[in-house]
Design a protein around this motif. Structure first.
Motif, PDB file in Angstrom:
ATOM      1  N   GLU A  45      89.159  23.596  48.764  1.00  0.00           N
ATOM      2  CA  GLU A  45      89.749  24.842  48.665  1.00  0.00           C
ATOM      3  C   GLU A  45      90.351  25.160  47.224  1.00  0.00           C
ATOM      4  O   GLU A  45      89.731  26.099  46.605  1.00  0.00           O
ATOM      5  CB  GLU A  45      90.843  25.298  49.495  1.00  0.00           C
ATOM      6  CG  GLU A  45      90.218  25.360  51.048  1.00  0.00           C
ATOM      7  CD  GLU A  45      91.391  25.847  51.961  1.00  0.00           C
ATOM      8  OE1 GLU A  45      92.424  26.096  51.659  1.00  0.00           O
ATOM      9  OE2 GLU A  45      91.030  25.890  53.435  1.00  0.00           O
ATOM     10  N   GLU A  46      90.835  24.194  46.615  1.00  0.00           N
ATOM     11  CA  GLU A  46      91.603  24.186  45.221  1.00  0.00           C
ATOM     12  C   GLU A  46      90.420  24.017  44.250  1.00  0.00           C
ATOM     13  O   GLU A  46      90.417  24.822  43.064  1.00  0.00           O
ATOM     14  CB  GLU A  46      92.482  23.164  45.025  1.00  0.00           C
ATOM     15  CG  GLU A  46      93.874  23.439  45.588  1.00  0.00           C
ATOM     16  CD  GLU A  46      95.008  22.460  45.359  1.00  0.00           C
ATOM     17  OE1 GLU A  46      94.992  21.753  44.390  1.00  0.00           O
ATOM     18  OE2 GLU A  46      96.026  22.402  46.296  1.00  0.00           O
ATOM     19  N   ARG A  49      88.767  27.425  44.105  1.00  0.00           N
ATOM     20  CA  ARG A  49      89.872  28.254  43.528  1.00  0.00           C
ATOM     21  C   ARG A  49      89.616  28.216  42.034  1.00  0.00           C
ATOM     22  O   ARG A  49      89.714  29.183  41.087  1.00  0.00           O
ATOM     23  CB  ARG A  49      91.144  28.212  44.143  1.00  0.00           C
ATOM     24  CG  ARG A  49      92.114  29.365  43.688  1.00  0.00           C
ATOM     25  CD  ARG A  49      93.051  29.542  44.611  1.00  0.00           C
ATOM     26  NE  ARG A  49      93.759  28.168  45.056  1.00  0.00           N
ATOM     27  CZ  ARG A  49      93.851  27.890  46.407  1.00  0.00           C
ATOM     28  NH1 ARG A  49      93.174  28.362  47.232  1.00  0.00           N
ATOM     29  NH2 ARG A  49      94.397  26.743  46.636  1.00  0.00           N
ATOM     30  N   ALA A  52      86.477  29.778  40.630  1.00  0.00           N
ATOM     31  CA  ALA A  52      86.553  31.231  40.683  1.00  0.00           C
ATOM     32  C   ALA A  52      87.493  31.721  39.620  1.00  0.00           C
ATOM     33  O   ALA A  52      87.331  32.788  39.222  1.00  0.00           O
ATOM     34  CB  ALA A  52      87.230  31.684  42.098  1.00  0.00           C
ATOM     35  N   ARG A  53      88.388  31.098  39.077  1.00  0.00           N
ATOM     36  CA  ARG A  53      89.266  31.656  38.123  1.00  0.00           C
ATOM     37  C   ARG A  53      88.964  31.054  36.629  1.00  0.00           C
ATOM     38  O   ARG A  53      89.807  31.035  35.823  1.00  0.00           O
ATOM     39  CB  ARG A  53      90.695  31.191  38.171  1.00  0.00           C
ATOM     40  CG  ARG A  53      91.290  31.858  39.518  1.00  0.00           C
ATOM     41  CD  ARG A  53      92.586  31.003  40.099  1.00  0.00           C
ATOM     42  NE  ARG A  53      93.356  31.516  41.144  1.00  0.00           N
ATOM     43  CZ  ARG A  53      94.532  31.255  41.939  1.00  0.00           C
ATOM     44  NH1 ARG A  53      94.982  30.406  41.346  1.00  0.00           N
ATOM     45  NH2 ARG A  53      94.792  31.879  42.952  1.00  0.00           N
TER      46      ARG A  53
END
Length: 272
Positions: A45-46, A49, A52-53
């Motif tokens: 998940e990290e 993320r 995505a950033r």
């Protein structure tokens, strides 16, 4: 330095656990030759993320084949691959896919290729559920092996089975599967003639190579296609490092030049 020259270095947690020294070397080379933001995700998940950033930074993955596949899958779903270029420093237990794509396997050489290399556009296999395949696709999924030489051992055992009338106890028997295989609508195999296996590989100038094997007594059927559909009773398949299934039908379509990977300049130009 412009924003487009900045790097987002995402270091897979498995790579950190397995080979911390190679990770440290890669970080030193990348940070010494560019403005790099280092991300240390603790799990999938990290990892997602962090990508995505990314903003306008160029993503660099430090990890094994699974980390590369995860990154390409995420960026494909984000519709970024068409314009962006990914880079990889292979660290981990399985880096065969990275090698086959032309990425150097040493931490120093791979990190230098990130900084000094050239983007190369590569084909991608995409299925109807938006799953991606970077390298080989095998149907049915290859049986698990005990070690790195498992594929060779299995191949030798399979040859032995074909030549002996009564195989010795413990030697794997050849299994056949009832599959319907179509390449661009052309029927290569149907349910009435069992097949031993099917392989599909993209990367041949915007087309996929399809090979259907019926057994030792018949020559493999080969075709070049933009789209491949396999259907039949429940089957599993291995795409890169993952086994998927069971499914009853799946269609893969070639997306020519769908993603970019930074490679050593000589490698990128040789494959152009």
């Amino acid at each position: 330095m412009s924003d487009h020259d900045q790097l987002l270095v995402v270091i897979d947690p498995v790579a950190r656990r397995m080979d911390g020294e190679s990770v440290r070397i890669a970080k030193d080379v990348l940070c010494g030759g560019s403005e790099a933001k280092i991300c240390l995700p603790q799990g999938p998940e990290e990892f997602a993320r962090a990508l995505a950033r990314r903003g306008s930074r160029r993503p660099v993955v430090v990890g094994d084949d699974r980390a590369l596949l995860r990154a390409v899958s995420l960026l494909h779903r984000d519709r970024w691959l068409g314009d962006g270029v990914l880079a990889l420093v292979p660290v981990g237990a399985s880096v065969r896919l990275a090698q086959s794509l032309g990425v150097p396997v040493g931490a120093v050489a791979a990190a230098r290729a990130v900084l000094e290399g050239t983007p190369r556009r590569l084909d991608l296999l995409v299925d109807e559920s938006d799953g991606v395949v970077l390298g080989d696709l095998a149907i049915p999924a290859a049986r698990p092996t005990a070690g790195a030489d498992g594929a060779t051992v299995w191949s030798a055992a399979r040859s032995l089975v074909r030549t002996l009338v009564r195989p010795a106890p413990g030697v794997p028997q050849i299994r056949t599967h009832r599959l319907r295989v179509e390449a661009d609508g052309v029927l290569l195999a149907d349910l009435d003639r069992p097949v031993e296996d099917v392989t599909v590989r993209a990367g041949l100038g915007g087309r996929a190579e399809v090979v259907v094997r019926h057994g030792a007594e018949a020559q493999p059927l080969r075709a070049s296609a933009l789209s491949v559909t396999v259907s039949g009773p429940d089957f599993r398949y291995r795409a890169d490092a993952h086994v998927t299934g069971p499914v009853r039908t799946r269609t893969w379509t070639v997306r020519a030049g769908a993603w970019g990977l930074t490679l050593p300049t000589a490698v990128a130009q040789a494959g152009a």
